[in-house]
Design an enzyme around this catalytic site. Structure first.
Site, PDB file in Angstrom:
ATOM      1  N   CYS A  19       0.803  -1.244   0.000  1.00  0.00           N
ATOM      2  CA  CYS A  19       0.000   0.000   0.000  1.00  0.00           C
ATOM      3  C   CYS A  19       0.831   1.289   0.000  1.00  0.00           C
ATOM      4  CB  CYS A  19      -0.972  -0.007   1.169  1.00  0.00           C
ATOM      5  SG  CYS A  19      -0.252  -0.602   2.690  1.00  0.00           S
ATOM      6  N   HIS A  59      -2.153   6.691   3.927  1.00  0.00           N
ATOM      7  CA  HIS A  59      -0.701   6.558   4.048  1.00  0.00           C
ATOM      8  C   HIS A  59      -0.035   7.749   3.349  1.00  0.00           C
ATOM      9  CE1 HIS A  59      -1.322   2.708   5.676  1.00  0.00           C
ATOM     10  NE2 HIS A  59      -0.697   1.944   4.813  1.00  0.00           N
TER      11      HIS A  59
END
Ligand SMILES: NC(=O)c1ccc[n+]([C@@H]2O[C@H](COP(=O)([O-])OP(=O)(O)OC[C@H]3O[C@@H](n4cnc5c(N)ncnc54)[C@H](OP(=O)(O)O)[C@@H]3O)[C@@H](O)[C@H]2O)c1
Length: 337
Positions: free
Chosen positions: A126, A250
């Site tokens: 990710c 993120h």
């Protein structure tokens, strides 16, 4: 008209995948949902229907156009090859990503690699996905020599139990109580927190186990996957991966060193036109909770010249469950179809 299967349908990635498919590109005539025996019988809304989750069984994937696997690597290792005998599998785990005969795909970056698949295709980590989406168009123009990266990764990146732990600790701290582990009220209690220490209101510079050189597993994933996707096996990469006590999104602080002079004004034009990227000025920018969560783009901002004309500094951010996981997998399936 597509027939689709999801293993790990009750997890954070599986659940996000179901929502992405609901508003996604295909007419889905059949969606089969699988998880552990613990969740068998659970019902999940999809479009106008309620679908029942079944216990994972490779035989249940026969006749599907594609299967999405959203399980831990050990389970992927066990089940993906069996299911791949029946239909193509797009795997979210880290298990197959670096295997030579398994394409590792970010559709904006290396879509051509999908041609060589043997029914298993890997979806990158990710943080690797947003990093490569942002860096690939710059690498094509200026030639990439080295990357220095620090990540700021949200708690949902570690799965549902991690989010439950964050919620529990946050409530404890709000009541001035010690956030002891584990949460006795959690619906799925684990023997211990998935984190090495309190995660709520904290910053932990450690994601995964250490190798003998002191790099963590998450750092090695980012290094090796980036090299594979960009076809730059000798790319110099320094990474520090950090968990931050927020729920979603993120972020990465990136310094990229290029072969040629990379003036930030040219880089801005490239990023403004790059597929999958939404370039933001400092005025437009805020944090992942207010911008990235629930959105599909890779957000790039804070672009500026580095210490030398061959260097650029910038900030990258994405919803780890959407472009960082489920959406990228669906885009890979679009390439397949
Ligand atoms: N979270 C992210 O941002 C993210 C991003 C990229 C990649 N990934 C990767 O994607 C995978 C899934 O992550 P996640 O965050 O969705 O994890 P999660 O929320 O913990 O979900 C795990 C899923 O695995 C299922 N499962 C567990 N044991 C099983 C078994 N024995 N048989 C069948 N199913 C089983 C669970 O079903 P039950 O509900 O029945 O337990 C659940 O559906 C992991 O490999 C992760 O590293 C995650």
């Amino acid at each position: 008209m597509k027939k689709i299967g999801i293993a790990g349908a009750t997890g954070l990635v599986g659940e996000t995948l179901i929502r992405v498919l609901e508003s996604g590109p295909w007419r889905i005539v059949e969606l089969r949902l699988f998880a552990s025996g613990r969740s068998a019988g659970t019902r999940i809304d999809f479009q106008d229907n309620e679908l029942e989750v079944k216990k994972l069984d490779p035989k249940g994937f026969k006749g599907l156009d594609v299967a999405f696997f959203c399980l831990e690597p050990e389970l992927a290792e066990e089940f993906v090859p069996e299911v791949a005998k029946r239909c193509p599998v797009i795997d979210k785990s880290s298990h197959f990503r670096l295997k030579e005969d398994v394409p590792l795909i970010v559709p904006e970056v290396n879509p051509e690699a999908v041609k060589n698949h043997k029914n298993i295709i890997a979806n990158p980590n990710c943080t690797t996905i947003p990093l490569t989406v942002a860096i690939a168009p710059l690498a094509r123009k200026f030639g990439l020599k080295a990357l220095n990266v620090a990540t700021y990764q949200s708690v949902s990146g570690a799965g549902r139990k991690a989010l439950e732990q964050l919620q529990f600790e946050t409530e404890c701290l709000a009541m001035n109580q010690e956030p002891t582990s584990p949460d006795p009220r959690a619906p799925t209690p684990e023997p211990r927190s998935p984190f090495p220490c309190q995660v709520a209101q904290n910053v932990i510079p450690e994601i995964g186990n250490y190798d003998p050189a002191g790099n963590t597993a998450e750092e090695l994933k980012l290094i090796n996957e980036t090299r594979k996707i960009l076809s730059l096996p000798d790319l110099l990469v320094n990474v520090t991966c950090v968990r931050v006590g927020v729920k979603h999104g993120h972020c990465l602080a990136v310094t990229a060193r290029f072969e040629k002079k990379a003036w930030w004004q040219s880089a801005r034009t490239i990023l403004c036109n790059a597929p999958g990227v939404l370039f933001m000025t400092t005025d437009e920018y805020s944090g992942p909770a207010t911008i990235a969560e629930g959105h599909d783009e890779v957000f790039v901002s804070r672009l500026r010249q580095g210490a030398v004309p061959e260097e650029l500094n910038f900030w990258v951010m994405t919803d780890n469950l959407r472009k960082g996981a489920a959406l990228n997998a669906v885009q890979i399936a679009e390439l397949l179809f």
